[in-house]
Design an enzyme around this catalytic site. Structure first.
Site, PDB file in Angstrom:
ATOM      1  N   GLU A   1      43.919  42.993  23.267  1.00  0.00           N
ATOM      2  CA  GLU A   1      43.639  43.234  24.680  1.00  0.00           C
ATOM      3  C   GLU A   1      43.353  44.716  24.943  1.00  0.00           C
ATOM      4  O   GLU A   1      44.069  45.598  24.466  1.00  0.00           O
ATOM      5  CB  GLU A   1      44.837  42.785  25.526  1.00  0.00           C
ATOM      6  CG  GLU A   1      44.612  42.905  27.020  1.00  0.00           C
ATOM      7  CD  GLU A   1      45.846  42.547  27.831  1.00  0.00           C
ATOM      8  OE1 GLU A   1      45.686  42.237  29.016  1.00  0.00           O
ATOM      9  OE2 GLU A   1      46.968  42.592  27.275  1.00  0.00           O
TER      10      GLU A   1
ATOM     11  N   LYS B   1      41.091  37.058  32.922  1.00  0.00           N
ATOM     12  CA  LYS B   1      42.532  36.805  32.884  1.00  0.00           C
ATOM     13  C   LYS B   1      43.012  36.227  34.220  1.00  0.00           C
ATOM     14  O   LYS B   1      42.788  36.803  35.282  1.00  0.00           O
ATOM     15  CB  LYS B   1      43.243  38.121  32.573  1.00  0.00           C
ATOM     16  CG  LYS B   1      44.743  38.022  32.344  1.00  0.00           C
ATOM     17  CD  LYS B   1      45.263  39.380  31.901  1.00  0.00           C
ATOM     18  CE  LYS B   1      46.745  39.391  31.620  1.00  0.00           C
ATOM     19  NZ  LYS B   1      47.199  40.711  31.132  1.00  0.00           N
TER      20      LYS B   1
ATOM     21  N   CYS C   1      46.853  37.660  27.121  1.00  0.00           N
ATOM     22  CA  CYS C   1      48.183  38.235  27.260  1.00  0.00           C
ATOM     23  C   CYS C   1      49.115  37.424  28.166  1.00  0.00           C
ATOM     24  O   CYS C   1      49.636  36.409  27.750  1.00  0.00           O
ATOM     25  CB  CYS C   1      48.081  39.694  27.700  1.00  0.00           C
ATOM     26  SG  CYS C   1      49.585  40.653  27.343  1.00  0.00           S
TER      27      CYS C   1
END
Length: 299
Positions: free
Chosen positions: A49, A122, A159
């Protein structure tokens, strides 16, 4: 008796690296890792990331929005050129400037011909000491949609998404053949050793559980190294690495430690079919009884 599903081997690579304040240095480390993975036979390579910079979300500063870039843009052009040269699929992770004042934490997939195969923004955005991501990132609006590539259908998540079984499940239900998690997670150096161990064990366990629950291989690429808090208000973050590749029963295929590393291993995409025949979780889901899952809480 029906014969087992045919194997479908895909050689994958993960690049685990530290990051610095110098973009060119970070890109060079990423490129070296990608080339090493290719030399090991990888057909698909994933970076961690936000690999072009330090993890800037340790504090809030409007100046740091200058790190963001358009997609497509310079980084996707750079990744696309590498993908084309090496004849591989590359997964990267960028700070996207979508419009003035509108930014996302976005993963990108570059196809073997250098083209942009797709993006994932995300969806789950954390906000706690050391991870002030809500200040920087607008939650994704593309949903949980796998990206079709020449090496398979990629269920790409980022994540904080890794803690949510709903995200993995929706990717699986949409036909993902792999679950991929570029991530940047670490310890607060002030935590004692037992607490640090519990946190990392939980992180590994939850992602292996997504493999088990969905009968899919899971790829996780995390950063390494200490990054201080510029404001000195916290002890900074010690990113713990431990990138890994797991099979569809959660078994470790390859795993790393706490130093820079390149993992390369084979995953058998065809094995998911056999595992799902043995453990037919998708068949036995009680979708008629799950309506309350869309509620925040059952009071």
């Amino acid at each position: 008796m029906k014969s087992p599903a045919k194997s479908k081997t895909l050689r994958v690579g993960l690049v685990q690296q530290p990051c610095t304040s110098d973009r060119d240095t970070n890109l060079k480390m990423s490129e070296d890792g990608i080339r090493a993975a290719k030399a090991g036979g990888a057909q698909l390579v994933m970076l961690q990331e936000l690999h072009t910079s330090l993890y800037f979300c340790q504090h809030e500063s409007t100046d740091l929005f200058d790190l963001a870039e358009p997609i497509p843009g310079n980084s996707t052009a750079w990744l696309g050129a590498l993908a084309k040269e090496l004849d591989i699929v590359i997964v990267g992770s960028l700070f996207e400037k979508r419009a003035p004042g509108l930014y996302h934490n976005t993963a990108v997939v570059l196809e073997r011909d250098g083209s942009l195969a797709g993006v994932y923004r995300k969806m789950h955005i954390p906000d706690d000491p050391g991870y002030y991501e809500k200040f920087y990132f607008t939650p994704g609006d593309l949903g949980f949609t796998p990206i079709q590539t020449s090496v398979g259908k990629l269920g790409l998540l980022v994540c904080w998404d890794q803690w949510y079984p709903e995200a993995a499940r929706l990717m699986a239900l949409a036909g993902a053949e792999l679950l991929l998690y570029p991530t940047a997670i670490g310890w607060n150096p002030a935590d004692d050793a037992d607490e640090q161990q519990r946190q990392r064990d939980a992180w590994v366990t939850i992602q292996r559980s997504h493999a088990v629950a969905n009968g899919l291989p899971v790829l996780v690429a995390n950063r390494v190294g200490y990054e201080g808090d510029p404001t000195k208000q916290t002890a900074g973050s010690q990113f713990w690495g431990h990138s890994f590749i797991a099979g569809p029963q959660g078994e470790f295929i390859a795993k790393s430690g706490e130093k820079a590393d390149v993992l390369v291993a084979d995953v058998d995409l065809g094995r998911s079919e056999n595992v799902r025949r043995w453990w037919p979780f998708l068949r036995d889901r009680r979708i008629d009884a799950y309506g309350d899952l869309v509620k925040r809480y059952r009071d």
